[in-house]
Structures are given as structure tokens and as C-alpha cells.
Design an enzyme around this catalytic site. Sequence first.
Site, PDB file in Angstrom:
ATOM      1  N   ASP A 188       0.865  -1.167   0.000  1.00 29.68           N
ATOM      2  CA  ASP A 188       0.000   0.000   0.000  1.00 29.68           C
ATOM      3  C   ASP A 188       0.915   1.234   0.000  1.00 29.68           C
ATOM      4  O   ASP A 188       2.122   1.113   0.234  1.00 29.68           O
ATOM      5  CB  ASP A 188      -0.884  -0.033   1.252  1.00 29.68           C
ATOM      6  CG  ASP A 188      -1.794   1.183   1.357  1.00 29.68           C
ATOM      7  OD1 ASP A 188      -2.333   1.591   0.324  1.00 29.68           O
ATOM      8  OD2 ASP A 188      -1.938   1.722   2.463  1.00 29.68           O
ATOM      9  N   ASP A 231      -1.528  -0.998   6.085  1.00 35.42           N
ATOM     10  CA  ASP A 231      -1.752  -0.552   7.462  1.00 35.42           C
ATOM     11  C   ASP A 231      -3.183  -0.185   7.769  1.00 35.42           C
ATOM     12  O   ASP A 231      -3.511   0.094   8.917  1.00 35.42           O
ATOM     13  CB  ASP A 231      -0.851   0.652   7.772  1.00 35.42           C
ATOM     14  CG  ASP A 231      -1.391   1.939   7.154  1.00 35.42           C
ATOM     15  OD1 ASP A 231      -1.948   1.875   6.049  1.00 35.42           O
ATOM     16  OD2 ASP A 231      -1.258   3.004   7.784  1.00 35.42           O
ATOM     17  N   ASP A 274      -6.883  -2.491   3.887  1.00 34.28           N
ATOM     18  CA  ASP A 274      -5.855  -3.448   3.472  1.00 34.28           C
ATOM     19  C   ASP A 274      -6.071  -4.844   4.049  1.00 34.28           C
ATOM     20  O   ASP A 274      -5.418  -5.792   3.619  1.00 34.28           O
ATOM     21  CB  ASP A 274      -4.462  -2.955   3.899  1.00 34.28           C
ATOM     22  CG  ASP A 274      -4.090  -1.641   3.241  1.00 34.28           C
ATOM     23  OD1 ASP A 274      -4.412  -1.476   2.059  1.00 34.28           O
ATOM     24  OD2 ASP A 274      -3.487  -0.792   3.920  1.00 34.28           O
TER      25      ASP A 274
END
Length: 798
Positions: free
Chosen positions: A318, A514, A518
Site C-alpha cells: 500500500d 496498514d 488493506d
Amino acid sequence: MTSTQQPSVPERLRAAADPALLVATVGALLCGGLAWLLDAKAVADGFWIAGTVVSILPATWWVIDALRRGRVGVDLIAVLSLAGTLLVHEYVAGALIGVMLATGRALDSAAERRATKDLHSLLDNVPHTARRRIANDVQTVPIDDVGVGDAIVVGPGEVVPVDGWITSPIAVLDESVLTGEAMQVRRRTGQDVRSGVVNAGSAFELSARATAADSTYAGVVQLAREAAAESAPVVRLADRIAAWFLPFVLIVSTLSWLISDSVVRAVAVLVVATPCPLLLAAPIAIVSGMSRASRIGVLIRHGGALENLGHATTLVLDKTGTLTTGRPTGSDIVAAPGTDATELLRLAASADRLSPHVLAEAIVREATTRGLALSMPTDVDEAAGTGVASTVDGRRITVGSLDVGPDAPAWARAVLARAAFDGAVIAWVTIDSALAGALLLIDPLRRDASRTLRRLRSAGLTRVVMLTGDRHEPAEAVGAILGLDAVYAEQTPADKVAGVRTERESAVTIMVGDGVNDAPALAAATVGVAMGARGSTASSEAADIVLTADRLDRLADAMEIARRSRRIAVQSAAVGMGLSVVAMACAAFGLLPPAAGALLQEGIDVAVIVNALRALQVDPARRVALTESTAGMLRRFDTEHDLMREDLSLLRQTAQLITTGHLEQARASLRLVDTFLTDTLLPHERAEDTELYPALAGPLGSSEATATMSRMHAEIGRVSGRLRTHLEQADARGHVSEDQSDDLLACLYGLYALLRLHFLQEEENYFTLASDDEPTERKQPDDVRNSPNCVAAEKNTP
């Protein structure tokens, strides 16, 4: 949606079975030994038989369970050897094997116990009620009663219960739960809003366009559940080796029986072939690696994750909070002509001092980091989505969004252009209703991002991909800086899961994230890694590995530990199996009876276990060894960078004054630039050349490691000298002349770019070496604040 269930009774029993088996087998072996010493041979045999039987029963079930799943593991050899010892009355050998089997099982279970992906955080955030408005009456109803078209009221701080369209004039939303982006967004009448996001402003209304079950957040929860359910069992290292070792053992044992016509020999072969190096040494190396990783802030939940991390080749990340800090940070201050930039920041931070807004927090943090003395605001008025208006030191200050319009001054239009290029958020500042400047805030890259990715590639990664909910422009910029193999922007949670699944089909894949958004992708990856220090609980629960420190470089450390632990595990297993093969040959020729073979196997076990415990140690080649004085010096120069970075904007401001024709003001601004360069920057550069770089020559191998940085210092000095000459010419004429403009602009913009690049290179290559004990909040040590290099940086500090 139902709440997450607690472990069932059978699951709790299974969790307690392994330690109970270990206690029973060790107890039987010790009691039998005590009875044997007391010359009670029959009692001793009884205890040893009991220990063997206690071991063989669960081991038989493990074999049956593995066969049902189409796998044959190391347990089959153990079952055959246990049964053989009972058949030929070698009871002490059976008890010893039972202890080894139970010990290996307990260690393996401790290393492999998979974290329950129970999605507590996701489910806890699901609203169970909604406030539905009918005419002038607002009723609280169960969320399942909300229908399409209902008018829903969402209060401040509440989670949006269903997907819908905004019907209020404006809504300020925190969408980080779905996109991972820390920046808050504004939605106006008619724009869509998704369930699961948080109302970060005043109450607003929406018109439901879906039921709760069909809304976005319910889909995120379902995706995470499906991804967790589809995660395949890990094929462990021991079982892979057993796949070829088992047939070999059976062949040798059978041949020894057929040739010698002695069942004892066959059993002796099975006893010494009991794969204790696999049952013990490999799990111990893996557990040791997990223990070593935990010391640096990497929580690895099960041994399979460590093994997979050790041979992964694809990394999916990410962006926000993973490659970037996840915290808005001031990137630049642009003051209107005639306005002091430092005072502008002080007034803006003072006005924002009482605001809980994430951007206000960033502005206040930037001002306090620079040591500015903030005033207490009065008559504070905060409007959701627009910003704060406060009275500070008798002046009315506003900070926030503003429509400057097409008639904005040139400097303001330049700010708009820069923000578009940099992906920055603008906080406009007015003083007594006059536009005075702008603060640009960005979510910066982590300092260690580039270095970490290089380390990861050198550790064996061949493909690095970014999946982000952010826009294409900033995502592509990050991808270009870091040299990523692929960048996918504006990804929904479903898109991220699909992307991870695609990568996982072709390689062992690590996913790092995080946010709650996700969590499904983390569960779908071969190895899910959560940035747990500031990440959501849901992402941590869905991950196999949690980085408890907010440091991306810990992932590179963990991968190096995983590869070393796996290498030691393979080495221990191979050496142990090799010694077992030699012992098997002796047993096959009748040179090694079962009891002696069991004792010999114990000796082999001790040897390989000692070797496996090396995984607890730090790999001496893994880190650069710094003396405390060198580490302190790195931290000092790092802090000086932070102090100087605020003055880099002087270069661009001076160039802007020249471009807009304010040549007299440009001369005054150029004098400030010269003071900064002469009193602060150049002494800092000289100190690095004479103090820091020689100290780094040893740890980095040679002075060549810093040679390019010294060459850049020389270029910075050359351009600074050129700017000094321009200032002397301007002072002689009383203003900056037009014939100076072109070269001045080249020097100013060139030096700005050179310094930005130079700072980043030093921070990435050198300063991160001393970041093991990086503080959570940036502070200025006394020795830095009192350094002569910082005097000029603090001259403008009230």
C-alpha cells in the site's frame, strides 16, 4: 453480520493437547528411568511402554489426518519406529522417541499457531443502528431496517451506515478506513459517500442508495472473511524433506529385514531414522528466527510465515502509511510579497492550536518543531470543511480552504500549480481578511523507503508492486521515485484483493499495508504484513506478520532474519539427516541395536539443535557497526537538516519575486538567502566534510562511500558563491537588475533542487544508519540547538 466467534471447545482442546503430550511423555521417561535405577525393571518397562503408547496414539491420528489431505509427513516414520520398538520390546527407545516427537510437535505448534483472522476491528466498527429522518422527526432504527431512498442523518464522529448520496450542502469525511488516505475530503450535494467512512465534520444528511448488507463496508468484511478462509495450509520445510526421506527409510529398513531376516535390525533402522532433526532442529531454527525478529519489533505469528517470508519473490505494498509516513507534513510556506514566512506559520499555527483537524495538527507540529512561540487564540470559529478563524495577537486569522478565484495574484496561482504537481493540500492563510500566504502539506515518503526496497531486492525480491486507493498522479510519482515494477492507483479493497491474488498465482507474495481497507488483501497474500504501530487493529489481525515499530526497514530486517533462519533450518536438517543415514547403515548391518540407536539419535539431535540455535544470534554481516559518537553525530546532522529545511523555501520565494518583477523586494530576499547560506548551510556542509564523512569511512568500508557527497558540497559552495556575487551587484545598483534575472533564476532554482536532492541522499544513505532508536516525536537535542551551525536557522525564531 454476526460477531466474531470465540474458539470452539475442540479448538481449545487441540491447543492444549500438544503441551499435555509433552508433559506425559517426559514424565513417563523420567519415571521409567527412576524405576530402572531402583532395579524395578518391570515398572520401568511399564512407564516406558505407557510413554510410547501415549505418543503413538496421537501420532497415528496425525498421519491419518495428513493422508486424508493428501500429504505424507515426518510423523509416519515416527509411528513406524514407535510401533517397531513395542514389537521388539525396545521400550526405552520407544519412550525416547516419544519425547522427541512430543517436543517437536510442541515447538512446531508454537511456531505455526496461526493467528485467528477474526476481524474484530472490522466488525466492531460496523454500525448497528442508523438515524433515519421522517419529516421533522429523527428516529434511531436498526441498520437492517434502512431502505433505499431513506434520509439518514450522520452525526459528527459517526460511521456512515450505508452507501448514499449527500443531500446536505457539504460533508467532511475521513475515508482512511477504505482508501488508507489520511487527508480528509469534502463531499458536496449529490456526491456519493460509502459506508464505513467517518464523519469528520458537522452533521450531514444522505439519501441511502443501498441497504446495509449491500453497502461497501459489508463487502470489505466479506472480502476479508473469504480471503482468510481460502488461505491454503503451509507446506512446512520438514514435510517437504520427508517426502523423499520417508521412501528411502522404508526401503533401507525393508532390505535390512529381508537380507538379515531380523526384525530388530529393521526396527533399529527405523529408530535411528526417526527424523528428530526435522521434528526439532528445523522448528527450533524457525522459532529462534521468530524470537530474533520480535526483538526488533517484528511479530511473526507462526513459523510458516517465517518460512514463506524467507523465499518470497514478490512484494505488494500500500502507499499511505506504508511507503509514506501517513501523516500530513508541511512541505513549504509561500508568503505573499511583503509577508514574513516564519511569522505567517506562527500565526497560522496559533490559529489552529485548538483545532482537532488532522491538517491543523500538522501545521501546529511544524511550528513547534521549528521552535516558534505560539499564541493562544481567542474567538475561535471552526467551520467543517473550510477551516478555522481565530483572533491571534489582535489580528483575525483564517486558515483553511479558500476559493482564490481567477483574479488571484500570480504567487497564489503559482501555489495552485505547485499543489497540483506535488499532490499537496493547500491551507490558505488570511490576516485581517487579506490573503497573506499558503501552507502546502503533503504525505511524504518514508526516509528509509528507497534504502529498504533496495535491501529487499538484494534479499531476493524480483517484483515490487504498489496498490493504493490514492489518485494516479501522486501514486505514479512515488512509483517513479522508488523504481517500482508496477503501480495501480484508485484501488478499492476488492481491487486490492484481486491484485494480490493475481500476484500470488505466479509467486510467493508478501502484502504490506496498514489500514482496514488493506485487511482483506493482507489475508489473501501468502504472507500478510501489517504496519501495526499506527495501523488498524483489523489489518494487524488479518496479517501473518506485524511490524510493531513504525519502521518499514524492519521488513527488510525480518526478511534477512527469515532467510538466515531458513538457511540454518535446512542446514540443520540436512546435517542431521546425513548423520542419520550413516547410523541407518550401521543399524542395517547389525552394528547398532535400537536402544543404542535411540541414544545415538539423541546425540545427533543435540548437535543439530545447537546449530539451529544460531538463528537467535545477530547476523554480523546484517548491520553497519557504528560507534556511539558516530551515531550521535548522525543524529545531530539529521536534526540540522530539519532545522535548515524551512529556509530552503527562501530560494523559491526569491525566484518568485524576480519572476513577478518585484526586484527591490527580491534584493532583500536575496540577502536573507545569502545569510542562510553563509551562516548556516555552508558551515554545516564543511562540518560534514571534516567530521561526519571521515567517521563514516570505517563503517562504510572506505572514504569512496562519501566521495560523491563531498563533490556535491563543492557544487553547492560554487553556486552559493555565484549568488553572493549577484547580491553584491544588486547592492551596488540598489536593486536586482533585469540582466541578472536569468542567471539568478537558474542559480536559485538549481540550488533549491540540488539541496533537496542532497538532503534526501544523505538522510537515506547515512542518517538512517542511526535510526534504530528513532524517537516517535522529533526533538532538538541541546547539543544541536547550541551548535554554531544552527544559530542562523534560529535567528528568525521569536
